[in-house]
Design a protein around this motif. Structure first.
Motif, PDB file in Angstrom:
ATOM      1  N   UNK A 100       0.817  -1.225   0.000  1.00 41.65           N
ATOM      2  CA  UNK A 100       0.000   0.000   0.000  1.00 41.65           C
ATOM      3  C   UNK A 100       0.842   1.263   0.000  1.00 41.65           C
ATOM      4  N   UNK A 101       2.102   1.153  -0.401  1.00 46.27           N
ATOM      5  CA  UNK A 101       2.935   2.320  -0.613  1.00 46.27           C
ATOM      6  C   UNK A 101       3.325   2.376  -2.083  1.00 46.27           C
ATOM      7  N   UNK A 102       3.450   3.588  -2.594  1.00 49.70           N
ATOM      8  CA  UNK A 102       3.723   3.744  -4.019  1.00 49.70           C
ATOM      9  C   UNK A 102       5.161   3.392  -4.354  1.00 49.70           C
ATOM     10  N   UNK A 103       5.297   2.514  -5.340  1.00 49.80           N
ATOM     11  CA  UNK A 103       6.587   2.220  -5.947  1.00 49.80           C
ATOM     12  C   UNK A 103       6.622   2.898  -7.317  1.00 49.80           C
ATOM     13  N   UNK A 104       7.773   2.876  -7.944  1.00 52.61           N
ATOM     14  CA  UNK A 104       7.913   3.514  -9.258  1.00 52.61           C
ATOM     15  C   UNK A 104       8.592   2.533 -10.206  1.00 52.61           C
ATOM     16  N   UNK A 105       7.915   2.254 -11.320  1.00 54.94           N
ATOM     17  CA  UNK A 105       8.473   1.416 -12.386  1.00 54.94           C
ATOM     18  C   UNK A 105       9.034   2.314 -13.479  1.00 54.94           C
ATOM     19  N   UNK A 106      10.262   2.016 -13.876  1.00 50.43           N
ATOM     20  CA  UNK A 106      10.910   2.747 -14.963  1.00 50.43           C
ATOM     21  C   UNK A 106      11.240   1.776 -16.081  1.00 50.43           C
ATOM     22  N   UNK A 119      11.671   0.793  -8.299  1.00 45.92           N
ATOM     23  CA  UNK A 119      12.145   1.444  -7.083  1.00 45.92           C
ATOM     24  C   UNK A 119      11.036   1.332  -6.037  1.00 45.92           C
ATOM     25  N   UNK A 120      11.378   0.802  -4.870  1.00 49.08           N
ATOM     26  CA  UNK A 120      10.371   0.480  -3.876  1.00 49.08           C
ATOM     27  C   UNK A 120      10.067   1.674  -2.981  1.00 49.08           C
ATOM     28  N   UNK A 121       8.776   1.827  -2.652  1.00 45.82           N
ATOM     29  CA  UNK A 121       8.359   2.882  -1.750  1.00 45.82           C
ATOM     30  C   UNK A 121       8.727   2.558  -0.308  1.00 45.82           C
ATOM     31  N   UNK A 122       9.094   3.601   0.429  1.00 44.03           N
ATOM     32  CA  UNK A 122       9.495   3.410   1.829  1.00 44.03           C
ATOM     33  C   UNK A 122       9.147   4.663   2.620  1.00 44.03           C
ATOM     34  N   UNK A 123       8.137   4.553   3.480  1.00 44.07           N
ATOM     35  CA  UNK A 123       7.759   5.653   4.370  1.00 44.07           C
ATOM     36  C   UNK A 123       7.467   6.933   3.586  1.00 44.07           C
ATOM     37  N   UNK A 124       6.600   6.787   2.568  1.00 42.47           N
ATOM     38  CA  UNK A 124       6.103   7.904   1.762  1.00 42.47           C
ATOM     39  C   UNK A 124       7.185   8.561   0.903  1.00 42.47           C
ATOM     40  N   UNK A 125       8.240   7.850   0.642  1.00 41.94           N
ATOM     41  CA  UNK A 125       9.231   8.311  -0.323  1.00 41.94           C
ATOM     42  C   UNK A 125       9.778   7.061  -1.015  1.00 41.94           C
ATOM     43  N   UNK A 127      13.037   4.349  -1.860  1.00 43.94           N
ATOM     44  CA  UNK A 127      14.356   3.831  -1.514  1.00 43.94           C
ATOM     45  C   UNK A 127      15.192   3.866  -2.793  1.00 43.94           C
ATOM     46  N   UNK A 128      15.974   4.895  -2.960  1.00 42.17           N
ATOM     47  CA  UNK A 128      16.710   5.103  -4.207  1.00 42.17           C
ATOM     48  C   UNK A 128      17.750   4.013  -4.428  1.00 42.17           C
ATOM     49  N   UNK A 129      18.303   3.470  -3.365  1.00 45.36           N
ATOM     50  CA  UNK A 129      19.377   2.472  -3.513  1.00 45.36           C
ATOM     51  C   UNK A 129      18.828   1.052  -3.655  1.00 45.36           C
ATOM     52  N   UNK A 130      17.622   0.790  -3.161  1.00 43.86           N
ATOM     53  CA  UNK A 130      17.100  -0.568  -3.175  1.00 43.86           C
ATOM     54  C   UNK A 130      16.184  -0.831  -4.342  1.00 43.86           C
ATOM     55  N   UNK A 131      16.734  -0.934  -5.546  1.00 47.48           N
ATOM     56  CA  UNK A 131      15.919  -1.125  -6.729  1.00 47.48           C
ATOM     57  C   UNK A 131      16.097  -2.527  -7.289  1.00 47.48           C
ATOM     58  N   UNK A 132      15.113  -2.932  -8.086  1.00 45.81           N
ATOM     59  CA  UNK A 132      15.094  -4.263  -8.678  1.00 45.81           C
ATOM     60  C   UNK A 132      15.084  -4.147 -10.187  1.00 45.81           C
ATOM     61  N   UNK A 133      15.909  -4.939 -10.850  1.00 45.39           N
ATOM     62  CA  UNK A 133      15.872  -5.044 -12.305  1.00 45.39           C
ATOM     63  C   UNK A 133      15.210  -6.358 -12.676  1.00 45.39           C
ATOM     64  N   UNK A 134      14.161  -6.287 -13.486  1.00 47.72           N
ATOM     65  CA  UNK A 134      13.478  -7.492 -13.950  1.00 47.72           C
ATOM     66  C   UNK A 134      14.396  -8.241 -14.919  1.00 47.72           C
ATOM     67  N   UNK A 135      14.502  -9.548 -14.723  1.00 47.02           N
ATOM     68  CA  UNK A 135      15.425 -10.335 -15.558  1.00 47.02           C
ATOM     69  C   UNK A 135      14.793 -10.749 -16.873  1.00 47.02           C
ATOM     70  N   UNK A 136      13.975  -9.882 -17.434  1.00 50.39           N
ATOM     71  CA  UNK A 136      13.357 -10.112 -18.731  1.00 50.39           C
ATOM     72  C   UNK A 136      13.515  -8.848 -19.570  1.00 50.39           C
ATOM     73  N   UNK A 137      13.668  -9.031 -20.875  1.00 52.78           N
ATOM     74  CA  UNK A 137      13.770  -7.899 -21.797  1.00 52.78           C
ATOM     75  C   UNK A 137      12.577  -7.937 -22.744  1.00 52.78           C
ATOM     76  N   UNK A 138      11.790  -6.881 -22.737  1.00 52.58           N
ATOM     77  CA  UNK A 138      10.590  -6.809 -23.560  1.00 52.58           C
ATOM     78  C   UNK A 138      10.919  -6.193 -24.920  1.00 52.58           C
ATOM     79  N   UNK A 139      10.122  -6.564 -25.913  1.00 58.11           N
ATOM     80  CA  UNK A 139      10.329  -5.988 -27.242  1.00 58.11           C
ATOM     81  C   UNK A 139       9.826  -4.555 -27.314  1.00 58.11           C
ATOM     82  N   UNK A 140       8.937  -4.155 -26.401  1.00 57.32           N
ATOM     83  CA  UNK A 140       8.386  -2.802 -26.371  1.00 57.32           C
ATOM     84  C   UNK A 140       8.035  -2.491 -24.915  1.00 57.32           C
TER      85      UNK A 140
END
Length: 580
Positions: A100-106, A119-125, A127-140
């Motif tokens: 229930x906290x906002x994350x940001x997908x780039x 980038x995962x949400x943490x206490x209404x802001x 976590x700039x350092x704790x990001x996840x890269x999806x191990x899949x590459x999309x065509x678009x």
């Protein structure tokens, strides 16, 4: 007497003070000197019930402008910058882990395709350092949607040659659709209820219905209109106010887009013709012909839709260029009754506002979209312009044109929690793709009126959809008889997740918390009133009349008191014969 003259003067000043201007440039009030970059998305990062703006700068930095109560009203607060991500192509806020906290997908474009970072949400802001890269590459760029009906956004796209959906809470991807489908690049996929049965669909040019699982069905033309060379982004709105979502498609008949048009395909199941109908084909202004600007892979030709005048019919913002010169500017396309035989079956059409001087004053426009700047339910405008070799400039235009019309503003949340959210956060700001809103009411003439809209049905290629739905009611101040809200259901579930509210007050914001998901009767709705300009004018007029009446009463009282004093003096000087 001077009193009628004074009252007339008061009314003139009152009317002059509140005279309506169409648009007002408020760029400096909103951004100050920070009005540059590409507006990429909207969402409430810190859950303060004010929509924040996500902006990409230099293709390698994302800046989140948080809404504030003091000027400048949007301040650059959160920065995401990392050279590893190559070129940022889109931003999609959402709650991807269900806390229930906002994350940001780039998304970032590389030579091999499109990579996804969270980038995962943490206490209404963030976590700039704790990001996840999806191990899949999309065509678009992928479509963010709720594939399995758990109200946690999933990622749908094409990996190599098959469509897949990735669940970020489980950290894996699976095949999405049983039938093979070739998706256009750039695509304009959507996740929305087209025929108001509160069953959500994945929309490509082939349609997949959710009936437990997604199955393919044809309810709209499978191919673009004939003789079309350039196909723009599809948009899905209730164009004619019948409750069904219609398919709008901007097109060009030549590669340079010198001849343009907008077509509509109805998705009403009672309409058996199922064909493309032109709703705008006249781009001629006096002796000059205008046309769409051919799109680019990262910025395809697209319409941005919203009910500008709150009449219940969605309007559009689009960038046109002069085919005989270098002029390029944003224009408002107003949704008006059809006056040509070609759109008779739809009953509505677009009309270009050629003389919108406020938009015309912004040269070299690139993108234009709607945004509720002051959270008052009235859609304003953001226009991006770019001079040659320079950064994109953001212009903000406040809409005063129809400030006395009525509306209802609806935001449907994830419903993953209600009052017991993790870390005590309030779940008011999390963007939720997929909810569907529809209302029915009676207009001022006694006719039944209904309209519908999907919330965040598209996410790729700068769709710039708002995290809420603004439904115009026109100038009728009647209560909404029925307001329906539906959310996606889980695979195998047969009961439709839909709830109804009655007697909704106009000019109100409704925040719906569908908790728990499978018990619509337990869903809650928080109502926030937004007084319209007409209420303010009525209050001022009432106060003015009261003051005027008080002045008259005061004058009459003063005159009566003078008469009493005069009578007392005469009585004091009168000779009393009884005293002799």
């Amino acid at each position: 007497s001077k009193l009628p003259y004074c009252f007339f003067t008061f009314l003139c000043l009152f009317g002059g003070l509140y005279s309506i201007h169409a648009l007002q440039d408020v760029t400096m009030d909103l951004f100050g000197a920070q009005n540059y970059g590409t507006v990429a998305a909207f969402g409430d990062l810190n859950s303060d019930k004010q929509t924040d703006i996500f902006i990409i700068r230099d293709q390698s930095e994302v800046v989140i402008f948080l809404a504030d109560s003091k000027t400048p009203y949007f301040k650059p607060t959160v920065h995401i910058k990392n050279d590893v991500f190559a070129v940022f192509t889109s931003v999609v806020p959402g709650d991807y882990d269900g806390d229930s906290q906002m994350d940001v997908l780039l998304t970032a474009q590389t030579s091999s395709g499109t990579n996804v970072y969270i980038f995962w949400g943490n206490n209404r802001t963030l976590d700039i350092d704790g990001w996840l890269k999806l191990n899949k590459t999309f065509t678009d760029q992928p479509l963010v949607m709720d594939f399995n009906g758990d109200m946690i956004p999933d990622i749908f796209g094409v990996i190599k040659s098959s469509s897949e959906v990735c669940y970020l809470t489980k950290r894996y991807c699976i095949n999405a659709l049983s039938s093979s489908v070739n998706l256009r690049i750039p695509h304009s996929n959507a996740f929305i209820d087209l025929n108001k049965d509160f069953t959500h669909k994945i929309v490509t040019f082939s349609l997949f219905l959710q009936d437990g699982n997604f199955t393919q069905e044809q309810v709209m033309p499978a191919e673009p209109p004939a003789k079309v060379v350039v196909v723009g982004q599809s948009s899905f709105v209730d164009f004619d106010g019948d409750g069904y979502q219609d398919h709008l498609l901007p097109v060009c008949f030549d590669s340079d887009c010198l001849r343009s048009a907008i077509y509509l395909a109805k998705t009403d199941p009672t309409d058996k013709e199922n064909e493309w109908v032109p709703v705008l084909s006249d781009f001629k202004r006096r002796d000059t012909v205008w046309s769409f600007v051919p799109g680019k892979p990262g910025q395809p030709l697209a319409l941005h839709l919203g009910d500008y005048n709150l009449d219940g019919f969605p309007d559009a913002l689009v960038v046109l260029r002069n085919t005989t010169g270098s002029d390029q500017q944003a224009f408002l396309l107003e949704n008006v009754p059809c006056n040509t035989p070609s759109c008779h079956s739809v009953g509505r059409m677009f009309r270009i506002h050629w003389d919108q001087s406020d938009l015309g004053a912004i040269p070299h426009a690139v993108t234009a979209t709607f945004f509720d700047i002051y959270e008052d339910g009235i859609l304003d405008m953001l226009v991006l312009s770019q001079a040659e070799g320079k950064d994109l400039i953001i212009h903000a235009l406040k809409n005063n044109f129809e400030a006395d019309a009525y509306f209802v503003k609806v935001m449907v949340l994830s419903g993953l929690c209600s009052n017991d959210c993790p870390e005590g956060v309030k779940p008011f700001g999390v963007n939720q793709p997929g909810p569907y809103v529809m209302y029915t009411t009676v207009d001022s003439n006694g006719y039944l009126k209904n309209a519908s809209a999907g919330q965040l049905s598209q996410s790729a290629h700068f769709s710039l959809q708002l995290p809420y739905t603004v439904l115009g009611l026109g100038r009728s101040a009647n209560f909404l008889d029925h307001l329906f809200v539906g959310i996606p259901r889980q695979p195998g579930e047969t009961d439709i997740r839909k709830q109804e509210w009655t007697a909704i007050i106009p000019n109100s914001q409704l925040i719906v918390i569908p908790y728990p998901h499978d018990k619509p009767r337990s869903w809650s709705a928080k109502l926030y009133l937004t007084p319209s300009n007409s209420v303010l004018l009525t209050a001022i007029a009432l106060i003015g009349v009261c003051v005027f009446i008080l002045v008259i009463i005061g004058i009459l009282h003063w005159q009566e008191k003078k008469a009493d004093d005069r009578e007392k003096r005469q009585e004091a000087h009168r000779f009393h014969f009884d005293a002799m």
